[in-house]
Design an enzyme around this catalytic site. Structure first.
Site, PDB file in Angstrom:
ATOM      1  N   GLU A  55       0.825  -1.204   0.000  1.00 22.86           N
ATOM      2  CA  GLU A  55       0.000   0.000   0.000  1.00 22.86           C
ATOM      3  C   GLU A  55       0.860   1.256   0.000  1.00 22.86           C
ATOM      4  OE1 GLU A  55      -2.062  -2.983   2.835  1.00 22.86           O
ATOM      5  OE2 GLU A  55      -0.060  -2.593   2.021  1.00 22.86           O
ATOM      6  N   CYS A  81      -2.207  -3.772   7.211  1.00 26.60           N
ATOM      7  CA  CYS A  81      -1.783  -3.958   8.597  1.00 26.60           C
ATOM      8  C   CYS A  81      -2.113  -2.716   9.423  1.00 26.60           C
ATOM      9  CB  CYS A  81      -0.294  -4.278   8.671  1.00 26.60           C
ATOM     10  SG  CYS A  81       0.787  -2.911   8.179  1.00 26.60           S
ATOM     11  N   CYS A  90      -0.012   0.346   7.714  1.00 30.16           N
ATOM     12  CA  CYS A  90      -0.486   0.783   6.402  1.00 30.16           C
ATOM     13  C   CYS A  90      -1.838   1.486   6.515  1.00 30.16           C
ATOM     14  CB  CYS A  90      -0.602  -0.407   5.458  1.00 30.16           C
ATOM     15  SG  CYS A  90       1.007  -1.106   5.010  1.00 30.16           S
ATOM     16  N   SER A 174      21.114 -42.627  -9.474  1.00 28.38           N
ATOM     17  CA  SER A 174      19.975 -41.734  -9.708  1.00 28.38           C
ATOM     18  C   SER A 174      20.317 -40.536 -10.577  1.00 28.38           C
ATOM     19  CB  SER A 174      19.421 -41.238  -8.364  1.00 28.38           C
ATOM     20  OG  SER A 174      20.406 -40.494  -7.664  1.00 28.38           O
ATOM     21  N   TRP A 176      21.349 -39.092 -14.106  1.00 30.30           N
ATOM     22  CA  TRP A 176      20.250 -38.204 -13.767  1.00 30.30           C
ATOM     23  C   TRP A 176      18.976 -38.822 -14.298  1.00 30.30           C
ATOM     24  CZ3 TRP A 176      21.233 -34.631 -10.330  1.00 30.30           C
ATOM     25  CH2 TRP A 176      22.500 -34.061 -10.255  1.00 30.30           C
ATOM     26  N   ASP A 206      24.920 -39.329  -2.254  1.00 30.81           N
ATOM     27  CA  ASP A 206      25.194 -38.340  -3.296  1.00 30.81           C
ATOM     28  C   ASP A 206      26.135 -37.216  -2.881  1.00 30.81           C
ATOM     29  OD1 ASP A 206      23.398 -39.772  -4.864  1.00 30.81           O
ATOM     30  OD2 ASP A 206      21.695 -38.505  -4.287  1.00 30.81           O
ATOM     31  N   LEU A 210      23.320 -28.990  -1.850  1.00 30.76           N
ATOM     32  CA  LEU A 210      21.978 -28.483  -1.524  1.00 30.76           C
ATOM     33  C   LEU A 210      21.881 -26.969  -1.602  1.00 30.76           C
ATOM     34  CD1 LEU A 210      21.008 -30.820   1.460  1.00 30.76           C
ATOM     35  CD2 LEU A 210      20.513 -31.127  -0.971  1.00 30.76           C
ATOM     36  N   GLY A 306      15.480 -38.640   1.002  1.00 31.87           N
ATOM     37  CA  GLY A 306      15.010 -39.699   0.134  1.00 31.87           C
ATOM     38  C   GLY A 306      13.598 -40.175   0.466  1.00 31.87           C
ATOM     39  N   LEU A 310      10.534 -38.656   2.948  1.00 28.65           N
ATOM     40  CA  LEU A 310       9.293 -38.193   2.330  1.00 28.65           C
ATOM     41  C   LEU A 310       8.107 -38.993   2.843  1.00 28.65           C
ATOM     42  CD1 LEU A 310      10.581 -37.755  -1.328  1.00 28.65           C
ATOM     43  CD2 LEU A 310       9.866 -35.924   0.197  1.00 28.65           C
TER      44      LEU A 310
END
Length: 381
Positions: A55, A81, A90, A174, A176, A206, A210, A306, A310
């Protein structure tokens, strides 16, 4: 204004808001458009955390252009806000500018606002409409909504798999499975999230860094390794690299068993987070996610594997989004590694429901972007 016109201007404000992704968190993405006689005369969006909100940006743009705000309509993707944070409220700026009407897509779920901003505008004699484009606004800021209403970050599960659902060969190869365009997109995502999480198996197999490479990163993601048995090598790339902070989630017993390694890692700047121990092979991961919010203001966490990590997060109901990169390959091997490994679900009724949000080509691959749970984002995401 007609409902169609209101939605058209709100869509423009939402498109502006998205430009702040990766730069404004832990704040929400917000866009603002000023309209006079059916024409956009100024606009703005929240660009960087700690700087002017949308804003104020739009009002400043109007001032530079010599546009009179009094009597105009203001379209904003989130309730303005009304509290003093890193920037002034704001609502004060809007009340001074005296627009005819403020149209907000949704009420801010942040407890210090939560309807108070809209109430102050009404008290000042400004007309207020709420709810135009609300579902789009909630979708845009679903990570922010989840964090402020649950204390947990938005968790994005990502994996690349063959068409027959394998993420590696039986020997663990893995690289690619996915193509170059898919891998570049993953680096772009790393460059806008607060944390990138993997299990220790991925590190041992691997030795990943990261980090976001060969892209322009919008923020520096914390690298998180879930390592209950404290197997992390001191020579691992992510430990040796000072490019981004590192957190190892392990247990008190494991640290006590190798105090010299713990001391060495801490001396290298690595943070150790102690998982709660319980019988069985799994450790509760919600406390780790809460720590990322409370200790590091994390809004978005990308989990790259891995399969066991997950699966554990899915078993706990902690995953919000699944990014599945489908590569045009078949391994045709039941001993090749599956994408997920979690609690067995012997009946279809127990399957984790997904809702397809979008699908797009990534070179030869296909990206399937799902919301986990199957329901659109709501106020208590």
């Amino acid at each position: 204004m007609s409902i169609d016109s209101d939605l058209r201007f709100m869509r423009r404000a939402l498109a502006l808001a998205r430009r702040g992704q990766g730069r404004v968190e832990p704040n929400p993405m917000v866009g603002c458009v000023l309209v006079r006689q059916g024409r956009v005369v100024a606009q703005g969006y929240h660009r960087v955390f700690g700087r002017a909100h949308a804003e104020v940006e739009a009002l400043a743009a109007a001032g530079r252009q010599g546009v009179e705000v009094a009597g105009a309509d203001v379209y904003v993707t989130l309730e303005p806000c009304c509290h003093q944070g890193k920037t002034p409220p704001c609502t004060q700026a809007l009340i001074r500018a005296r627009p005819r009407r403020v149209v907000a897509a949704m009420v801010d779920p942040f407890p210090q606002v939560a309807g108070r901003g809209l109430a102050r505008l009404r008290e000042a004699g400004i007309a207020v409409d709420v709810g135009v484009g609300e579902s789009l606004a909630r979708e845009l800021n679903a990570p922010f909504i989840k964090r402020v209403t649950t204390g947990l970050p938005w968790v994005i599960a990502k994996w690349a798999q063959t068409v027959d659902g394998r993420i590696a060969t039986r020997t663990g190869q893995s690289r690619w499975i996915s193509g170059a365009q898919s891998r570049r997109l993953v680096h772009e995502i790393r460059g806008r999230v607060d944390a990138v999480m993997v299990g220790i198996g991925t590190v041992l197999a691997d030795d990943p860094a990261l980090t976001a490479r060969e892209v322009k990163a919008r923020r520096l993601a914390r690298r998180v390794v879930v390592d209950p048995h404290f197997k992390i090598p001191g020579a691992a790339r992510l430990v040796q690299s000072a490019a981004a902070p590192v957190l190892i989630a392990t247990t008190q017993a494991a640290v006590a068993g190798d105090p010299r390694k713990a001391e060495s890692l801490r001396a290298a700047g690595v943070e150790l987070f102690l998982l709660a121990e319980r019988p069985g092979p799994l450790y509760p991961l919600a406390p780790l996610l809460r720590h990322l919010v409370e200790g590091h203001q994390a809004t978005n966490v990308l989990v790259e594997g891995g399969g066991r990590l997950l699966g554990a997060l899915l078993d706990e109901g902690l995953v919000d989004q699944a990014l599945v990169f489908l590569a045009p390959k078949l391994l045709i091997d039941e001993q090749a590694r599956p994408a997920l490994a979690g609690a067995p679900r012997p009946e279809l009724a127990a399957a984790v429901p997904l809702r397809l949000h979008r699908m797009q080509r990534q070179g030869e691959d296909v990206l399937l972007d799902y919301r986990v749970g199957g329901e659109p984002a709501k106020g208590s995401v």
